[in-house]
Design a protein around this motif. Sequence first.
Motif, short mmCIF file in Angstrom:
data_model
loop_
_atom_site.label_atom_id
_atom_site.label_comp_id
_atom_site.label_asym_id
_atom_site.label_seq_id
_atom_site.Cartn_x
_atom_site.Cartn_y
_atom_site.Cartn_z
N ARG A 47 0.84 -1.21 0.00
CA ARG A 47 0.00 0.00 0.00
C ARG A 47 0.87 1.25 0.00
NH1 ARG A 47 -3.16 -2.87 3.52
NH2 ARG A 47 -2.19 -1.93 5.34
N PHE A 48 1.85 1.27 0.87
CA PHE A 48 2.73 2.43 0.99
C PHE A 48 3.47 2.69 -0.32
CE2 PHE A 48 6.79 4.44 1.85
CZ PHE A 48 6.40 5.53 2.61
N THR A 49 4.03 1.63 -0.90
CA THR A 49 4.82 1.82 -2.12
C THR A 49 3.95 2.28 -3.28
OG1 THR A 49 4.67 -0.55 -2.66
CG2 THR A 49 6.62 0.18 -1.45
N ARG A 50 2.73 1.75 -3.39
CA ARG A 50 1.82 2.21 -4.44
C ARG A 50 1.51 3.68 -4.29
NH1 ARG A 50 -0.93 -2.48 -3.69
NH2 ARG A 50 -2.52 -1.46 -2.42
N LEU A 51 1.19 4.10 -3.06
CA LEU A 51 0.84 5.50 -2.80
C LEU A 51 2.01 6.45 -3.05
CD1 LEU A 51 -1.27 5.09 0.46
CD2 LEU A 51 -2.12 5.78 -1.80
N GLY A 83 4.64 5.78 -5.26
CA GLY A 83 5.28 5.58 -6.55
C GLY A 83 6.61 4.86 -6.49
N LEU A 84 6.73 3.93 -5.58
CA LEU A 84 7.97 3.16 -5.43
C LEU A 84 7.71 1.69 -5.72
CD1 LEU A 84 8.98 4.60 -1.94
CD2 LEU A 84 10.04 5.20 -4.11
N SER A 85 8.74 0.99 -6.12
CA SER A 85 8.61 -0.46 -6.20
C SER A 85 8.84 -1.03 -4.80
CB SER A 85 9.62 -1.04 -7.19
OG SER A 85 10.93 -0.99 -6.65
N PHE A 86 8.33 -2.23 -4.60
CA PHE A 86 8.51 -2.92 -3.32
C PHE A 86 10.01 -3.05 -3.01
CE2 PHE A 86 8.30 -6.40 -0.31
CZ PHE A 86 7.06 -6.27 0.30
N SER A 87 10.77 -3.52 -4.00
CA SER A 87 12.22 -3.72 -3.81
C SER A 87 12.94 -2.41 -3.54
CB SER A 87 12.82 -4.39 -5.04
OG SER A 87 12.32 -5.69 -5.19
N GLU A 88 12.57 -1.38 -4.31
CA GLU A 88 13.21 -0.07 -4.13
C GLU A 88 13.00 0.44 -2.72
OE1 GLU A 88 13.11 4.32 -6.30
OE2 GLU A 88 11.42 2.95 -6.56
N PHE A 89 11.78 0.31 -2.22
CA PHE A 89 11.48 0.78 -0.87
C PHE A 89 12.30 0.01 0.17
CE2 PHE A 89 9.14 0.11 3.09
CZ PHE A 89 9.18 1.40 3.58
N ARG A 127 15.11 -1.67 -0.22
CA ARG A 127 16.54 -1.32 -0.35
C ARG A 127 16.82 0.01 0.33
NH1 ARG A 127 15.95 -2.93 -5.68
NH2 ARG A 127 15.67 -0.77 -6.30
N ASP A 128 16.03 1.03 0.00
CA ASP A 128 16.25 2.37 0.55
C ASP A 128 16.09 2.38 2.07
OD1 ASP A 128 16.69 3.22 -2.02
OD2 ASP A 128 14.77 4.27 -2.22
N ALA A 129 15.05 1.68 2.56
CA ALA A 129 14.80 1.65 4.01
C ALA A 129 15.94 0.94 4.74
CB ALA A 129 13.47 0.96 4.30
N ALA A 130 16.43 -0.15 4.18
CA ALA A 130 17.52 -0.89 4.82
C ALA A 130 18.80 -0.05 4.87
CB ALA A 130 17.77 -2.20 4.08
N ILE A 131 19.17 0.57 3.76
CA ILE A 131 20.38 1.40 3.73
C ILE A 131 20.25 2.59 4.68
CG2 ILE A 131 21.78 2.92 2.26
CD1 ILE A 131 22.23 -0.12 1.83
N LYS A 132 19.07 3.21 4.70
CA LYS A 132 18.85 4.35 5.60
C LYS A 132 19.02 3.92 7.06
CE LYS A 132 15.43 7.90 6.65
NZ LYS A 132 14.10 8.43 6.33
N GLU A 133 18.49 2.75 7.42
CA GLU A 133 18.62 2.27 8.80
C GLU A 133 20.06 1.92 9.14
OE1 GLU A 133 17.54 1.09 12.70
OE2 GLU A 133 16.72 2.49 11.23
N ILE A 134 20.78 1.32 8.22
CA ILE A 134 22.19 1.01 8.46
C ILE A 134 22.97 2.29 8.72
CG2 ILE A 134 24.32 0.24 7.31
CD1 ILE A 134 22.50 -1.89 5.89
N ARG A 135 22.75 3.30 7.89
CA ARG A 135 23.47 4.58 8.07
C ARG A 135 23.07 5.27 9.35
NH1 ARG A 135 23.11 6.13 1.70
NH2 ARG A 135 24.81 4.76 1.07
N ARG A 136 21.78 5.21 9.72
CA ARG A 136 21.32 5.82 10.97
C ARG A 136 22.02 5.18 12.16
NH1 ARG A 136 18.27 5.09 15.25
NH2 ARG A 136 17.67 2.99 14.67
#
Length: 92
Positions: free
Chosen positions: A20-24, A26-32, A34-43
């Motif tokens: 639902r979140f990715t559709r709303l 405009g992201l792909s499931f994988s893109e979301f 990937r981005d969330a995982a990298i963001k959490e690692i950096r945080r």
Amino acid sequence: METVRKNITLSRNQAEEIERFTRLNGLSFSEFLRDAAIKEIRRRNDQDLLDYLRENTDFVSDLEQKEIDKLNLDDFKEEDFRELSIDEILRG
């Protein structure tokens, strides 16, 4: 860029919520993911020790605090210590 395919296991509710979140947004499931995982690692890598401890530990009991107070830690000089990174602590 070489790509690697990974399988993950999610509950149906988790998968639906992410979809639902990715559709709303405009992201792909994988893109979301990937981005969330990298963001959490950096945080976590950028987190200072105090924030890490606040997030991952409980406060000490009154008895433990009394024992700590008996150690007279205020008598130490700041120059006797150095700041440790989270990586140093996790590595031991």
